[in-house]
Every structure is written in structure tokens, then in C-alpha cells.
Design an enzyme around this catalytic site. Sequence first.
Site, PDB file in Angstrom:
ATOM      1  N   ASP A  21      26.492  -3.189  -3.387  1.00  0.00           N
ATOM      2  CA  ASP A  21      25.729  -3.189  -2.137  1.00  0.00           C
ATOM      3  C   ASP A  21      24.699  -2.057  -2.083  1.00  0.00           C
ATOM      4  O   ASP A  21      23.771  -2.101  -1.272  1.00  0.00           O
ATOM      5  CB  ASP A  21      26.678  -3.027  -0.936  1.00  0.00           C
ATOM      6  N   ASP A  64      12.401  23.437  34.558  1.00  0.00           N
ATOM      7  CA  ASP A  64      12.108  22.132  33.960  1.00  0.00           C
ATOM      8  C   ASP A  64      13.084  21.745  32.859  1.00  0.00           C
ATOM      9  O   ASP A  64      13.366  20.565  32.652  1.00  0.00           O
ATOM     10  CB  ASP A  64      10.682  22.122  33.382  1.00  0.00           C
ATOM     11  N   VAL A  69      -1.030  28.204  30.024  1.00  0.00           N
ATOM     12  CA  VAL A  69       0.411  28.226  30.241  1.00  0.00           C
ATOM     13  C   VAL A  69       0.867  26.970  30.972  1.00  0.00           C
ATOM     14  O   VAL A  69       1.927  26.402  30.686  1.00  0.00           O
ATOM     15  CB  VAL A  69       0.827  29.492  31.022  1.00  0.00           C
ATOM     16  N   ALA A  70       0.045  26.488  31.917  1.00  0.00           N
ATOM     17  CA  ALA A  70       0.400  25.280  32.668  1.00  0.00           C
ATOM     18  C   ALA A  70       0.424  24.053  31.765  1.00  0.00           C
ATOM     19  O   ALA A  70       1.235  23.150  31.947  1.00  0.00           O
ATOM     20  CB  ALA A  70      -0.590  25.073  33.812  1.00  0.00           C
ATOM     21  N   ILE A 110       0.831  23.856  28.359  1.00  0.00           N
ATOM     22  CA  ILE A 110       1.717  23.847  27.186  1.00  0.00           C
ATOM     23  C   ILE A 110       3.148  23.506  27.591  1.00  0.00           C
ATOM     24  O   ILE A 110       3.765  24.236  28.369  1.00  0.00           O
ATOM     25  CB  ILE A 110       1.684  25.215  26.467  1.00  0.00           C
ATOM     26  N   ASP A 148      27.922  -7.501   5.723  1.00  0.00           N
ATOM     27  CA  ASP A 148      29.002  -7.925   4.841  1.00  0.00           C
ATOM     28  C   ASP A 148      30.123  -8.484   5.719  1.00  0.00           C
ATOM     29  O   ASP A 148      30.286  -8.050   6.862  1.00  0.00           O
ATOM     30  CB  ASP A 148      29.491  -6.719   4.032  1.00  0.00           C
ATOM     31  N   ASN A 206       8.280  25.989  33.418  1.00  0.00           N
ATOM     32  CA  ASN A 206       8.346  25.235  32.164  1.00  0.00           C
ATOM     33  C   ASN A 206       9.628  25.488  31.386  1.00  0.00           C
ATOM     34  O   ASN A 206      10.180  24.578  30.753  1.00  0.00           O
ATOM     35  CB  ASN A 206       7.142  25.558  31.284  1.00  0.00           C
ATOM     36  N   ASP A 209      29.904  -2.170   1.383  1.00  0.00           N
ATOM     37  CA  ASP A 209      30.935  -1.196   1.025  1.00  0.00           C
ATOM     38  C   ASP A 209      31.096  -1.013  -0.476  1.00  0.00           C
ATOM     39  O   ASP A 209      31.754  -0.082  -0.911  1.00  0.00           O
ATOM     40  CB  ASP A 209      32.285  -1.593   1.626  1.00  0.00           C
ATOM     41  N   GLU A 223       6.275  24.114  26.814  1.00  0.00           N
ATOM     42  CA  GLU A 223       6.999  25.015  25.912  1.00  0.00           C
ATOM     43  C   GLU A 223       8.359  24.477  25.485  1.00  0.00           C
ATOM     44  O   GLU A 223       8.810  24.718  24.361  1.00  0.00           O
ATOM     45  CB  GLU A 223       7.196  26.394  26.588  1.00  0.00           C
TER      46      GLU A 223
END
Length: 877
Positions: free
Chosen positions: A618, A712, A280-281, A283, A327, A708, A614, A285
Site C-alpha cells: 500500500d 484580541d 501598530v493598528a 499589524i 482498504d 492586538n 496497512d 501582531e
Amino acid sequence: MESSFFNRTVDETLSALGGTKAGLTSKEAAERLQKHGKNALAEGKKKSGLQVFLDQFKDLLVVILIIAALISMVSDNVESTVVIFAVLILNAVLGTVQHFKAEKSLESLKAMSSPSAKVLRDGVRSVVPSAQVVPGDIVELEAGDMVVADGRILENFSLKVNESSLTGESEGVEKTSDVIAAEKVALGDQKNMVFSGSLVTYGRATVVVTGTGMDTELGKVAALMNRTQQRKTPLQESLDDFSKKLATAILGICVVVFALSLFHHMALLDSLMFAVALAVAAIPEALSSIITIVQAMGTQKMARQNAIIKDLKAVETLGSVSVICSDKTGTLTQNRMTPQKIYADGSLLEGDDLDLVNDVQRLLLKAALLASDATTNVEDGTSIGDPTEVALVMLGDRIGVDEELYRRHHPRLGELAFDSDRKLMSTLHEIEGVPTLYTKGAIDVLLDRSRYVLTREGQVPMTPEWRERISRINMELSMEGLRVLAFSYRELPEVRALTLEDERDFTFIGLISMIDPPRPEAVQAVADAKRGGIRTIMITGDHKVTATAIARQIGIFREGDEAVSGVELSDMSDHDLDERLERISVYARVSPEHKIRIVEAWQRKGKIVSMTGDGVNDAPALKAANIGVAMGITGTEVSKDAASMILADDNFATIVKAVVNGRGVYTNIKNAINFLLSGNMAGILSVLFTSILGLSMPFAPVHLLFINLLTDSLPAIAIGVEPARKGLLDQPPRDPNEPILTRGLMLKILAYGALIACATMGAYFIGLNADNGGAGLAMTLAFSTLTLARLFHGFNCRGIESIFRLGLTTNRASLGAFAAGVVLLLAVLFLPGLNALFQVSPFTMAQFGWVILLAFLPTVAIQIYKVIHDAVRRKNR
């Protein structure tokens, strides 16, 4: 053309197609078509909400979290199990909502660049969005238009249409307006019908609409197709690759931690929970969602600044652009052609001094108005048509001549439409009973095809002296930055179908010059681009001398630079072009093949090229460039379709702004990744440290998920909206092959993570060794310190400069994110209901004071380093 003829043709055509069998009006038919279109789309294959929701669980990192939740369940850790599953479901819901919001956003962006149509309603010509076109409308088509509905051709002037969207064949199809039986119309005869989604590549036509929406041939095909899937951008692919490598590394380290825990004679379930905590630490997420949000906000910011991003890859690629092939007309200049000086009957005079009493000057004005299609409304100041032709009409407006009246008295009997390769346009009229061909175009082409010169005494031979005089006048006008058009005429023996062979043996009438002033902001934008290591190249259809004069005014053409014409470019080998490429700043009178060749020459040198345009001609170069940029106002639908970015204001300065924003978005993404991964690194190092020493877990999985996904995410999003710094244009373009996780960034992530981990472990040991302490208090203090330290760390990751140089209040979102994160942490620590869920042990205010001090120390250390680094960098400048 009589309105009764139009009405009769419309009724016949709609009747043949079943449009009026039920007595429907055009509006009712349109409503039925719209309803039919919605039903057809609903029946088409489209991902349901459930499918999108389930797709959110396919990521390998999510699978690891599910395994972690199951382990928590087995170990009777109910709180962690509930929170992990709640987080996974919430993340999937948010991902699903984000998917459909992205689709809706994409549709709105497409609507901003959706095609329009020129329609005749009640004899009034107007431009309407394609969605407002209904069966029975009379639509005018010309080169560069996208056909917005199926229709039957009423009038045809050398119409050629690219129907590759239906047939797959890229070669243009020539059309006819031959009257055919109604039942044959119903079957959709290829020769006298145009189809929605096809592109007009040559000529003009008037069309009666027979089908719109899902009732068109293209609509029937669309109803059977799956909705187009967006391809992943290089950044997304890089992050996907990173995620796979990270997941593999996490699994490997989890196995090591599990083995270490067993080595220290820890219970099996406790060892499993250690491994879960580490997973868990490690990843990140929120990483994928944060990057998507930052990109979305970046594209929306660009849209507000008139740069509509059609292709997400453009956001990343913009930061690497090193050459802009632009152009001239409308991009570097104002695209507001105004008539200036004219030359006729051997005299050069101002346009306002045009004298209709002079036969030659009067014929010059007549040729200018008849051999053009533009219209103006003097009362409201509006105009429809090519800017060059609008300038010709303005010349008549200045002396009170109505172009519509001229054209009504001398109707067009035939036409050879303008072609960029031929550089001419011709129209046939009957003047006092004599079929007369009026031609306008490039002076060098017309001079070569003229045998006589018209004077007040009549026609005189085109002698070398006359040719030299006219060429000298043209050169003088061109050196003033004026665009010059030449006009001539030829009398034909009879009215007949025109061929290209008719454009010869002309009598030269005169010259009309006009100017398209440079945009004031373009001068600064070119200078800014140069400062950012970006070379600006002008590519134009104007004369070389005219183009060079404008380029010099804007700052593109400098001492020692070269200007090359299309003819000169054709004579160069690829080797010669590569040798001179760095010195050439202006390309004049070039063909579509030349534009592609210029783009490819720069790409051979390893440059990332942006090409603006344009016109229809082109489009191939826009497709060949790394970033194709089309004009939103004057651009043809062909060019918009080929481009990856559309300028809503047709302004070169907007391109430079987009490049700065592209650099800013990429920088913000890197900073957000730095913030997320360095914070996660602190958690990984803390778990590894305690597992190696055989200590209790520093965090529960629920703690790390809280950090996370909640505390975070807010600072990471705030980092994503960090304003683009002025210094971005002081840096060279980014190497597109450079990975986002460079060696320097990885070292930063490791160093920042180690600092935060040290502070976290300090709080952990304070709790572990306190009189009222133990494993529970150690975990609470470590969790609180890690959370608060990462919130402080958000200020460190806003940029490479110190917070004193960045300014604490220049990004108020970061202050709001910090405050919200602190409130969430305090709620977890002090609210009774959340205490139990997050396994918070009682602590003293003195211990909480240690948490604040230790959490703040890593930021102090990082900011001291940045202040020193700032001082060294300023000293070395």
C-alpha cells in the site's frame, strides 16, 4: 533452534563488535549506547535558544514595529516605547517557547507511531517498543517490518531488504545467513547483516541485535545531520504572502498619513506618531501565533480521536478531501477474522464440525497450521500474526489442537513467503519421512496449478467437473461475504532449496472460509461521508464477489455501481478507466501498481484523494495520494512511514471524523482571521479618518498594542476551539486552490471594521466635545470603545450563524475570553498605576455608559443581519 546456539552466536557477535570486551551486560551495553546517542545528538547541529529567539525578529511586520518604537523614543513618548519593546520581547520569548514545545510535541507524536519489534527472550516471543531493544536480543523480521537495530542474520527465509535510507538505492537487497568470520562481521558484511532504518520488503529472518541507537550505521549518519526542518504548510505560505503585501500596504498608507498630517500643519513628531499609530493598528501582531495555536489544538484534538497527524499539511488538506480509497480489512471491517465454513472431501460443513478422523479434513487443518506463522494464547485471548492466519489457528483451538505442537513435530525446512503478486505462500516439511510442500493462497491461482483432488479414497484427477464444483462452492461462500483460502500439497523427491517453480502440480485439499465483520460505525461513517460530498471507494485483495458483498452491506456499493478486478483493470486503457471511474465502487485483487493508477485517475479529475492502507504494497499509493492514511494497529512500518496520517484505532469512522475536524480547523482559522483583521480595520479607518480631518490621534500606539496582543488574542483563541458544526458535512469539500482571504471574507472584514470604526469615532467625538473634554478624553473614550467593541465582536466571528443559533454557552471559552478582556480593560481604566502607562484621562460614569452602548451597537447590527440571513437560508432549503 537450540537456545545454546543462540547464546553462542550472540556472544560471538557482540564480542566481534567490541560489545563484551569490557565485560558489559546487554543492559549495560544498551545504557552506554543510549548515553552515546544523547552525546552525539548534542554534538549535532541544532538551533540554540538564542538563535530561535533572534529568528522571531526577522518578520517585516516586526521590523515596522521596531521602527515605530524608535520613533516613539525620539518623540519622548516613553510609555509607548517601553510597551512596544516589551511586547516585542514578550512575543519573541513566547515564539521561542512555542518552537521548543512544538519540537517536543512532534517527538511525542512520532513516539506514538514509533516502530516495535518482535523479540525472543528466554524462549518467549513478545512485541516490544523499538526503544527497549538491546544488543543480544533475538529479533524476528518479516515483510513490512522496519528494522529497528543493526543485526546479524541467524536464519534467513528469502529475506529482501530496502536499504535506501542508507544507500539511496530503492531496489531491495537479498540477504544470506552464511556463517562468516567474526572479524568480517565487525566490518558489517552487507549480505548477512541488516541495518536500522531499512525496510523488509520480502521474506522472513531471525536476527541477533548487534547495535542500537546511535551505534547503528543510521545513527552514525544521523549524528552528522542537521535536525530535519518542518516545511511551511500552504496556509502558512499564504499568510506569509499576505503579511508581505500587508506590510507594503502599511508602509504606503503610513507615508500618506504622514503627508496628510504635515499638510494640516501638524508638528513633525506628532505626524510621525500618527504614522506609528497607524502601523501598530494595521499589524495583526497575534495572527501567526493564533493560527499556530489553533492548528496545534486541532491536531491534538484529532490525536485524542485516534487520528495522529504526521504532516501538518494534512490538517488543511483534509477539509478538501472528496474521494476516500479505503482498504477493507481492519478499516471498514473489524479485522478480527473468525473461521466459518470449510470444504473438504466434497462436503461443506461448519468449522466447529471439523472431524480429525476424516483424513482429508485432518490434512486440511495440518496444512492450515503449518503454512502459517500466527500464534494464539487461549488463556489470555491474545494473538500475534496476520489476522487471516490467526483465524486458521483459531480453527485448531476450537477442537483442541495446539499449533505449536504441530509445528514442533513437523519443523519448517523451507519456505516461499507470501507475495501479493503471486498470492501464494508455501512451506516445506517432512511428513512421515516424505518432503511435503504445503501451499495456501487464492483459489483461482491454486486451482490452475492443481492436477489432483484429495478425497477419502485418495487422489483423483482434477477434472472439469471437480473444478466447476469447487468454483461454485467458492462463489457461494464469497456471496455470503466470506473470505476463502484454498490449500494444497505436493510431495517432493528430496529436501532442497525451494524455488517458485516448485509451486505447481498440486493436490487440492480443500477450502477454509472466514469472515471479517463490518464495523457497525463504518456504515454510518460511509453515509456521513456521502452527505459531505465524499465518495468512498473500496480497494481490497479479496475476491470481487466477497468484496462486493461487504461493500453492499456497508453502503459503498449501490445499484448501478460496478466492481472491477485487478485483471480487468489491467486490460483497461487510461481513457476507458476515466470513462468508467465514477461508476466503479469496488476494486478487488489489485496490485500496488493498480492502487496508484486508481489514485491518479481520480486526481486527473481534480479530486483530492485520501488513500488508506496497512501493507507494504500500500505504501506507493499512500505516497501518491493527497492524504495517505496508515493503520496504527495492523499497519506495517513501511505504510506508516509513507502516510501523512495514522489511525490509532484502524477505524474508517476516524477518517470521517478527521475530515470533519479538518474542515472545522480551517473554518475556525478563517473566523479568527476575520475577527483579527476586521478589528484592525476599525483601528485603521479611525486613524485615517482623524488624519484626513486634521484631528488629534484617536489612539496611542500603546493602546493598539494592548488591544492586538491582549484583549484580541483571547477571543481569537476561543474562536479557534469552536466545536465543529454538524453542518460541515452538509457542505461540499473545500476547493484547495481557494485563497483564505476570499472576496467575500474581505468584504466582511471591511464592513465589520467600518461598523466598529463608526462606534469608535462616535465615542471619540463625545470626548472631544465634552465640557471636561479634549484630545486626551477623546483618545480615552475611543480606546475604551474600540477595545470593548472588539471583545463583543468575538461572538460575531464564531460562525456564520447568529449567536442564537450557535448558542451562547456552546463555546464557554468565548465567554471566558470576553470576561478576561473586560477585566483587563477595567484594570487599565481604573487602576492608578496603569492609568499613567496607558495615558487614561478622567471620565464620568455617564461617558463610560456611552462607551458600553456604542461598543455594543455594532454587534447588535451584525446579529440582526445574521438573524435575517438565517431565516432566509432556512426558507430557501
